[in-house]
Every structure is written in structure tokens, then in C-alpha cells.
Scaffold this active site. Structure first.
Site, mmCIF file in Angstrom:
data_model
loop_
_atom_site.group_PDB
_atom_site.id
_atom_site.type_symbol
_atom_site.label_atom_id
_atom_site.label_comp_id
_atom_site.label_asym_id
_atom_site.label_seq_id
_atom_site.Cartn_x
_atom_site.Cartn_y
_atom_site.Cartn_z
ATOM 1 N N ASP A 39 69.150 -3.283 45.173
ATOM 2 C CA ASP A 39 68.279 -3.689 44.068
ATOM 3 C C ASP A 39 66.977 -2.909 44.063
ATOM 4 O O ASP A 39 66.653 -2.211 45.012
ATOM 5 C CB ASP A 39 67.912 -5.168 44.243
ATOM 6 C CG ASP A 39 69.014 -6.071 43.741
ATOM 7 O OD1 ASP A 39 69.900 -5.568 43.041
ATOM 8 O OD2 ASP A 39 68.977 -7.268 44.062
ATOM 9 N N LYS A 61 67.600 -1.104 38.178
ATOM 10 C CA LYS A 61 66.687 -0.772 37.100
ATOM 11 C C LYS A 61 67.486 -0.247 35.922
ATOM 12 O O LYS A 61 68.632 0.127 36.059
ATOM 13 C CB LYS A 61 65.729 0.318 37.597
ATOM 14 C CG LYS A 61 64.481 0.417 36.791
ATOM 15 C CD LYS A 61 63.357 1.135 37.517
ATOM 16 C CE LYS A 61 63.679 2.518 37.996
ATOM 17 N NZ LYS A 61 62.557 3.165 38.647
ATOM 18 N N MET A 176 57.725 -14.552 41.319
ATOM 19 C CA MET A 176 57.834 -14.021 39.956
ATOM 20 C C MET A 176 56.667 -14.511 39.100
ATOM 21 O O MET A 176 56.837 -15.101 38.043
ATOM 22 C CB MET A 176 59.172 -14.428 39.344
ATOM 23 C CG MET A 176 60.316 -13.786 40.078
ATOM 24 S SD MET A 176 61.930 -14.303 39.524
ATOM 25 C CE MET A 176 62.253 -15.658 40.619
HETATM 26 N N1 SAH Z 1 65.067 -12.867 47.167
HETATM 27 C C1 SAH Z 1 63.698 -12.480 47.155
HETATM 28 C C2 SAH Z 1 62.982 -12.904 45.899
HETATM 29 C C3 SAH Z 1 63.511 -12.230 44.673
HETATM 30 S S1 SAH Z 1 62.637 -12.691 43.218
HETATM 31 C C4 SAH Z 1 63.005 -13.029 48.414
HETATM 32 O O1 SAH Z 1 63.562 -13.842 49.123
HETATM 33 O O2 SAH Z 1 61.892 -12.581 48.680
HETATM 34 C C5 SAH Z 1 61.432 -11.429 43.117
HETATM 35 C C6 SAH Z 1 60.055 -11.976 43.410
HETATM 36 O O3 SAH Z 1 59.846 -12.073 44.802
HETATM 37 C C7 SAH Z 1 58.947 -11.099 42.920
HETATM 38 O O4 SAH Z 1 58.690 -11.292 41.556
HETATM 39 C C8 SAH Z 1 57.790 -11.561 43.774
HETATM 40 O O5 SAH Z 1 57.253 -12.765 43.303
HETATM 41 C C9 SAH Z 1 58.479 -11.854 45.084
HETATM 42 N N2 SAH Z 1 58.383 -10.730 46.013
HETATM 43 C C10 SAH Z 1 59.390 -10.040 46.558
HETATM 44 N N3 SAH Z 1 58.919 -9.115 47.408
HETATM 45 C C11 SAH Z 1 57.576 -9.223 47.385
HETATM 46 C C12 SAH Z 1 56.518 -8.545 48.059
HETATM 47 N N4 SAH Z 1 56.742 -7.557 48.930
HETATM 48 N N5 SAH Z 1 55.239 -8.933 47.801
HETATM 49 C C13 SAH Z 1 54.982 -9.919 46.924
HETATM 50 N N6 SAH Z 1 55.936 -10.589 46.279
HETATM 51 C C14 SAH Z 1 57.218 -10.260 46.506
#
Ligand code: SAH
Length: 519
Positions: A39, A61, A176
């Protein structure tokens, strides 16, 4: 003809960004599976860990303006598995926390494709941690709610019950969140959270781009808007956010935000890499050379047939130990027992550790690793008149055998491996330099400088390396770098890895951290 066995799909969490935060099991899948589908949120450092011959599918993307839909991803996973391939489906954070991993697993279950879930470190906990915010704390919070801010307009998830959520837990983590922040903060307040509740929004947490904005629920949205923060980011709200004042660590470490190229493999420079990482740097491994088989094994084979004639065997590198044992095993040995009667010298602790890994006891590890000291230590052990086997790289320097012979030893130098340029990552490095994604490049020898230039090309050096800080371990390496068209910014005073790091810190104006190093 369809293959008889369907592959397994491993739905793997890659962690939030810092490549060190992938799990051991996740890494194993990534490096073993012949196909990887990943992803957008998977960091390029993690992608660097994929072996070159793996089939890669990027599904994150808009590709040619066409967003790969979830149905298409599901079908692709099913198809790859039906071709008989094990597939590593790599997702940011944890696949079962807002990762749509659940949907993919459902599709696999419906198609009778076997799957394994490899949980990951979710951004929901790791990103606040890197910002110095614990989600629970004995004095401040004993419950957490994790929710999505992306409620509408797409209705990706069922509607949130703000009335129940707002005050349900001491700490709220909202993923998000960018673009929905105002809405989220307002609803939390409308449903009972105090407007003064401490809040933090963290962008690209756990990476060199980490950025944190703190405020209160009533102010945070305007602050984030002023800073023009992009996704990905998450919101943490609750009293625990105040702890950042004392627990902030990652983004105040001396080399935070710096992307540092290490021109050797991580295993070969373990202490160097660990130290740089502990100072907050992001390491980009760019080993310029790799180990290759020899064109002829005649010499080592002869030596192996006459092993009992030798008194000493001297290993000068962990690679040498590996290559020697590989050949020994090919000769039918199953352990280190053919070396039982020999005395063993390992030059350096890493080489000694590698000997131990093969069950080989080491008799001598000289205190200093320069040829003179090694020869001195061996002389003290009575090497005079003894036969010595020295298995090592084909292109090694002559100084050690010469010194040993001066001590009266009879030395057989036997190449067991050779090194060649590692071209696989050259384009990746060129791209990074072009995109200004590199802050510091470290060089620990002249040959590394030359090989680096051979890989990325003189034009790249000329056009795209002027902004990069070039750090060399000593004046000889620095001279080579200058000759190759680089302008050297840092030369270590002490020609060791530690000396090099210290010089980098001094250059970046961080004398405080430099004092910590010496302590
Ligand atoms: N499965 C992922 C979440 C996917 S949804 C997990 O467990 O982290 C995607 C959201 O995750 C983004 O919009 C953001 O809110 C958050 N996110 C993922 N990586 C991030 C990072 N390095 N820093 C801040 N927010 C992050």
C-alpha cells in the site's frame, strides 16, 4: 495445467513508518514470499528490504489515474495465490486496524485461499509513543478509544456514535484525521469533552518527517490548518498529551530528521548503525559491494585437504568465516570438528561471534585490529615457525600476511570469497539524491567512495550531491572523495566509527550530544 497447491496469502502489518517497527514474522514473510503487494503507507525503507527478484505489486495510489479498487486487490491476491505463489500482502501499521485487512481476509476465505494474519505495530499506539505521549498512564488515563475521522462523505465506515464516544474513554485516538479535524474536535466538545482538553496532531510519526502540533480541542484544528499539514496524521486527545512536555524524545534527538546513508551492510556496521539510530537518524543502507562466489576454489580446496598440517587459522571478517564454513561443509564436514586441533584467531569481536555461531572456539582476539597489533599478539602466542592458514577476501590487503611472515610464520593466504559492486539499489539511490532525500553520506574507506561513484555515476555526484553533507572516517578517505568531485564537510579526528559520528554531531552543531558520546 493449474498448479496443484494454492499459495498462502500473508496479510502483514508493516508498522507505522520506522522500518525497525516491522515484526520479525512480518520481515520473514516479506523476504521469503515470491510476490509482495503493498500500500501507499508502507515506507520506502521497508520496501528496500524486499529481495530484488520478488514480484512487486503497488496497489496504493492512482496508477494511470485509475485507483486500484478493493475488489481488484482482492482478486489479485486470489489470482497470485492460485498461481501457487505465497503472497505477502503488506499494509501500513496493523492490517486489522482500519487497514481493510478484514475485507481482504473475507475475500480470501470466500475463495478458499489459505491466509495468515501477521499483526503489525499500529500507528494508533506507535505514533503517539514517538511523540512522547503514552495512551494510558496510572495517574492520567486508564482507557483509550480508537476511531476514524473519515466518517463522511464516503461512508467508508458505519456512522460514529459521537454521543457515546466523546466521553467513553480518557484518551481518544483518531485516525484519518486531516481534513476532518474541525468536525471531529467540534463533535467531541459538543458531546461532552472539555474544549480545554489537551490535543496533539502528529504527522508522519516514527519517521524523519514527524511533525507534532499541540493545542486544545478548541484550537487544534486552526493550528493544524495554519501549518498546512498533510496526511497521514492522527489526533490524540486527553490529559496524557501534557506528558509530551517531559517525555518528548524522538523529535528532539540530535540527528532527528536526518537521513544518513551508510555505505556498508547493516550487519557489517551494526554498532555504527545502532548509534546513529539512537541519535535519531534514519539510516539508509547502501552497501556498495556484495559477496560473490569465487571463480575457482582450487586453493581453498587444497587447504581443506591439508587442514591438519596447520597450527593456526586466522579469520579477518565474519564474511570470511561464513565463506570458509560453506566450503568446509561442501567438503562433507557437518561441524567445526576438522578445525579441532587448530588454534583460532579472530580479528575483531564480530568475527569472533561468527566463529562461535559455527561452534568454533576462539583462542585469540587481538585487542586492537590493526595488522601490527595482530602480529604482535600472535608473536606472543608463539607463532614463529608455525603454519598459518589465512582464509579471506580475494581482494584483501597484503599487510597482514607480510607482518606474520616477518614474525617467522609460514602463511598460506587463501581467498574464500570475493566482493563485487552491488548494483541492485543504484537507481534507488540516484532517485533519492535527485529528490533531495539524503542529508548525510558516510564513507569509511577510499574504496567505498570509489565504488559509490561507480554505482551512482559521476553526473549524479556533480549535479545532485552538493547539498549533501559528506562525512569521511579519515583524511585518506576524504582526499579520495574530493578527487571524485565531492566536497567533504566532515572528517573524523579519530578514525573510528565513533569518531565519525562525533564529527557529524559537531558539524550539525550539537556539542551537547557529542559530550554524551564520550561519556
Ligand atoms: N492500519 C493502519 C491504519 C490505516 S488508516 C495502522 O494500523 O496504523 C491510515 C491512517 O493511519 C492515516 O490516515 C493516519 O491517520 C494513520 N497513520 C498511519 N501511519 C501514520 C503515521 N506514520 N503517522 C501518523 N498517522 C499515521
Amino acid at each position: 495445467m493449474s498448479p496443484s497447491v494454492t499459495g498462502t496469502v500473508y496479510i502483514v502489518g508493516a508498522g507505522p513508518g520506522d522500518p525497525g517497527l516491522i515484526t520479525v514474522k512480518g520481515l520473514e514473510c516479506l523476504q521469503r514470499c515470491p510476490a509482495v503487494a503493498y500500500d501507499r503507507l508502507v515506507s520506502s525503507q521497508i520496501l528496500d528490504l524486499i529481495p530484488p527478484d520478488t514480484e512487486r505489486r503497488f496497489v496504493g495510489k492512482a496508477a494511470q489515474r485509475h485507483k486500484v479498487s478493493q475488489d481488484e486487490i482482492n482478486q489479485m491476491l486470489v489470482n497470485l495465490a492460485r498461481e501457487g505463489k505465497d503472497v505477502c500482502r503488506l499494509k501500513g501499521g496493523d492490517p486489522f486496524v482500519f487497514g481493510r485487512g478484514g475485507e481482504e481476509a473475507e475475500a480470501l476465505a470466500a475463495a478458499h485461499v489459505p491466509f495468515v494474519i501477521v499483526p503489525g505495530v499500529t500507528s494508533a499506539t506507535a505514533v503517539p509513543a514517538y511523540a512522547g505521549i503514552p495512551l494510558t498512564h496510572r495517574r492520567h488515563a486508564s482507557s483509550v478509544t480508537i476511531l476514524t475521522g473519515h466518517e463522511d462523505p464516503d461512508k467508508d465506515y458505519p456512522a460514529l456514535h459521537w454521543d457515546r464516544i466523546a466521553t467513553s474513554a480518557d484518551t481518544i485516538v483518531c485516525l484519518m484525521t486531516v481534513g476532518h479535524l474541525r468536525n471531529v474536535a467540534e463533535r467531541l466538545v459538543r458531546h461532552g469533552r472539555l474544549p480545554q482538553t489537551p490535543a496533539a496532531v502528529i504527522h508522519w510519526g516514527t519517521t524523519p518527517d514527524q511533525q507534532t502540533i499541540t493545542g486544545e480541542l478548541s484550537t487544534i484544528s486552526a493550528l493544524v490548518q495554519d501549518a498546512e499539514m498533510d496526511p497521514p496524521a492522527l489526533l490524540v486527545a486527553g490529559d496524557v498529551v501534557r506528558l509530551r512536555d517531559t517525555l518528548r524524545w524522538f523529535d528532539k534527538s540530535p540527528l532527528f530528521g536526518k537521513r544518513v546513508v551508510v555505505t556498508r551492510a547493516r550487519q557489517q556496521a551494526a554498532d555504527f548503525v545502532a548509534k546513529l539510530e539512537s541519535l535519531g537518524a534514519e539510516i539508509i543502507e547502501f552497501p556498495v559491494i556484495k559477496i560473490a562466489d569465487l571463480e575457482s576454489y582450487e586453493m581453498v580446496d587444497t587447504a581443506l585437504s591439508y587442514l591438519r598440517e596447520y597450527h593456526w587459522i586466522i579469520f579477518t571478517s565474519a564474511n570470511g568465516v561464513d565463506a570458509f564454513f560453506r566450503r568446509l561443509y561442501q567438503h562433507g564436514a557437518a561441524s567445526a570438528s576438522p578445525l579441532e586441533k587448530l588454534k583460532v584467531c579472530a580479528i575483531g569481536p564480530a568475527t569472533a561471534r561468527q566463529c562461535a555461531a559455527y561452534g568454533l572456539r576462539v583462542d585469540l582476539v587481538p585487542e586492537k585490529f590493526i595488522a601490527e597489533s595482530v602480529a604482535e599478539a600472535l608473536r606472543a602466542c608463539g607463532i614463529e615457525g608455525k603454519r598459518v592458514l589465512l582464509p579471506r577476501a580475494q581482494e584483501a590487503r597484503e599487510i597482514l600476511p607480510q607482518m606474520l611472515e616477518e614474525c617467522g610464520a609460514q602463511v598460506d593466504v587463501v581467498p574464500v570469497y570475493r566482493t563485487v559492486l552491488d548494483e541492485a539499489r543504484a537507481t534507488g539511490m540516484q532517485d533519492r539524491l535527485r529528490n533531495r532525500e539524503i542529508d548525510i553520506i558516510t564513507f569509511t574507506s577510499s574504496s567505498t567512495v570509489r565504488n559509490f561513484v561507480k554505482l551512482v555515476g559521476e553526473e549524479t555526484v556533480r549535479e545532485h550531491m552538493q547539498q549533501v553533507c559528506i562525512a569521511c572516517i579519515g583524511p585518506i578517505t576524504a582526499k579520495t572523495a574530493e578527487e571524485m568531485g565531492m566536497s567533504v564537510d566532515v572528517v573524523a579526528e579519530k578514525f573510528t566509527a565513533e569518531g565519525l559520528i562525533k564529527a557529524v554531531l559537531v558539524h550539525s552543531g550539537n556539542r551537547l550530544a557529542q559530550r554524551h558520546l564520550t561519556g
